[in-house]
Design an enzyme around this catalytic site. Structure first.
Site, PDB file in Angstrom:
ATOM      1  CG  ASP A   1      -4.038  -3.278   9.856  1.00 23.64           C
ATOM      2  OD1 ASP A   1      -4.282  -3.574   8.734  1.00 23.64           O
ATOM      3  OD2 ASP A   1      -4.637  -3.392  10.869  1.00 23.64           O
TER       4      ASP A   1
ATOM      5  CG  ASP B   1      -7.770   1.612   8.176  1.00 24.36           C
ATOM      6  OD1 ASP B   1      -7.385   1.909   6.852  1.00 24.36           O
ATOM      7  OD2 ASP B   1      -7.727   0.486   8.670  1.00 24.36           O
TER       8      ASP B   1
ATOM      9  CG  ASP C   1      -5.248   0.850  11.138  1.00 20.69           C
ATOM     10  OD1 ASP C   1      -4.824   0.135  10.242  1.00 20.69           O
ATOM     11  OD2 ASP C   1      -6.446   0.702  11.717  1.00 20.69           O
TER      12      ASP C   1
ATOM     13  NE  ARG D   1      -7.997  -3.632   2.732  1.00 26.03           N
ATOM     14  CZ  ARG D   1      -7.786  -4.192   3.870  1.00 26.03           C
ATOM     15  NH1 ARG D   1      -7.336  -3.626   5.157  1.00 26.03           N
ATOM     16  NH2 ARG D   1      -8.001  -5.625   4.147  1.00 26.03           N
TER      17      ARG D   1
END
Length: 435
Positions: free
Chosen positions: A253, A257, A214, A310
């Site tokens: 990725d 997050d 991430d 997302r």
């Protein structure tokens, strides 16, 4: 999880490039500390990050713990120095975590072409995961990259970019198991996984490439403010990734997050550009013991441009999403969603602006993963007030969503008209746009 937190009392956050708060003398001249971006703290009432003591980062740092860095090695050294004492790190210019290229991490005889020959489904099949010399070499090479490109951020830290063109290329920022962190005015290019894993059994035994790293991960951490940053795939857009075995060679990725019991986070005035998986808030359905009652996140005045999914996808958390602008491009319109409704999520999405190309399904703005009511009010699609839940339920009746997240956000700064949001965030969101 709040190791010793240091609070600064003489500085005040600035929202956008608005006027600085006057100095205590009342003369109309702001103090030097107030003009210093690195000394600013999250303002009172500005989202979940302002709750329970607020977010001050390293604003109280002394001269010994104030650094200006121009290389990745200097950046990592500054992070390690001084433990959890208040710390300010100023990033000057674009610093590269992978300056020598992916070749610098290759070990154990890894060779992509040989890897492709060994695990071609026509040779290996799709019934068992990859194993053998090339997979072992891939794992060893990935471990070398992992140790180099990850940077662990300690508690009570502020990281800011100097000027309009500073940031990090290819690094993975780990805000993990700490407390009280601020990141502002940085352009961060998503790390490129040099060694994606082929899993023949993924995607219903048709196989898939899976990547790590991430760009920013907030993991088991409380009180974080991410503000006026630009997150992007930069030089390596997914559209230019090759295709092997009929699947995109995925090397990215998530961009941001927020997971594993993290709490009290404000994400404001950032730009998210040209990326697939933008933001998970909660990363597992089976993590109720860790995540329930936490994952309180506010997202406001961010611009998502060229996004696929997302933005965010939510599990468990009370997440307030307002005054953001979402732009879906023509090539993404058939396979996109913006708000992912996951297990026990309490998403409150209001006063946002959404721009869709002609022919895009408005119902796909919402994606149902689990039965969790949400609030979606006063959102505009292509300039028109739109009941996102009603449209979703009409277009996708097999995934009916219920209205009513069960809570009302109170920690908000000024709520702008969603009609004005595209212009506001276009001019003021992202790196280089903060005083």
């Amino acid at each position: 999880m709040r190791p010793r937190i240091w609070h600064a009392h003489a500085t005040t956050a600035v929202v956008g490039c608005t006027a600085l708060v006057l100095g205590i003398t009342g003369t109309g001249v702001a103090s030097a500390a107030e003009r210093d971006l690195a000394r600013q703290v999250l303002g009172a009432g500005d989202g979940w990050g302002s709750a329970e003591g607020g977010t001050t980062g390293g604003s109280a740092a002394d001269a010994e713990h104030t650094y200006t860095v121009t290389t990745w090695a200097e950046f990592k050294a500054a992070l390690k120095d001084g433990g959890n004492a208040p710390k300010i790190i100023k990033v000057k210019g674009m610093i590269d975590a992978v300056s020598q290229g992916c070749e610098a991490f290759v070990t154990g005889g890894y060779d992509l072409q040989q890897y492709l020959k060994d695990y071609d489904p026509a040779v290996w099949g799709n019934d068992e995961v990859a194993s053998g010399p090339q997979e072992d070499a891939r794992v060893a090479s990935a471990a070398k990259q992992d140790s180099e490109i990850k940077a662990n951020i300690p508690s009570n830290t502020t990281i800011v970019g100097v000027g309009k063109n500073s940031g990090i290329l290819g690094g993975s920022i780990q805000i993990k198991g700490v407390s009280n962190v601020i990141m502002r005015n940085l352009t961060i290019e998503a790390p490129l996984d040099c060694f994606p894993k082929w899993d023949p059994t993924d995607d219903n035994n048709t196989g898939n490439w899976n990547s790590e790293y991430d760009t920013v991960v907030v993991y088991g951490t409380d009180h974080v403010w991410l503000d006026h940053n630009t997150f992007t795939d930069g030089r390596y857009p997914d559209s230019e990734r090759p295709v092997y075995f009929g699947k995109v060679f995925q090397q990215h990725d998530g961009l941001t997050d927020i997971v594993r019991g993290s709490n009290y986070v404000t994400v404001s005035w950032n730009r998210y550009e040209n990326h697939d998986k933008n933001m998970l808030i909660g990363n597992g359905d089976g993590l109720a013991t860790t995540d329930a009652g936490k994952l309180k996140v506010t997202m406001h005045h961010n611009r998502f441009d060229g996004i696929l999914q997302r933005s965010p996808r939510v599990r468990f958390g009370q997440v307030d999403v307002y005054n953001n602008h979402y732009v879906v491009n023509e090539e993404q319109k058939d396979d996109y969603y913006i708000f992912g409704v996951g297990i026990s999520s309490q998403l409150h999405a209001s006063d946002n602006a959404i721009s869709l190309p002609a022919g895009a399904s408005v119902g796909k703005v919402l994606k149902k993963w689990n039965e969790s009511p949400l609030t979606a009010e006063n959102n505009y699609v292509n300039g028109r007030l739109t009941d996102l839940i009603a449209v979703h339920n009409a277009e996708i009746p097999t995934e009916t969503l219920q209205s009513g997240a069960g809570w009302t956000p109170t920690l908000r700064t000024k709520v702008d008209s969603p009609r004005a949001v595209p212009g506001i965030v276009a001019g003021r969101a992202g790196a280089g746009k903060v005083c």
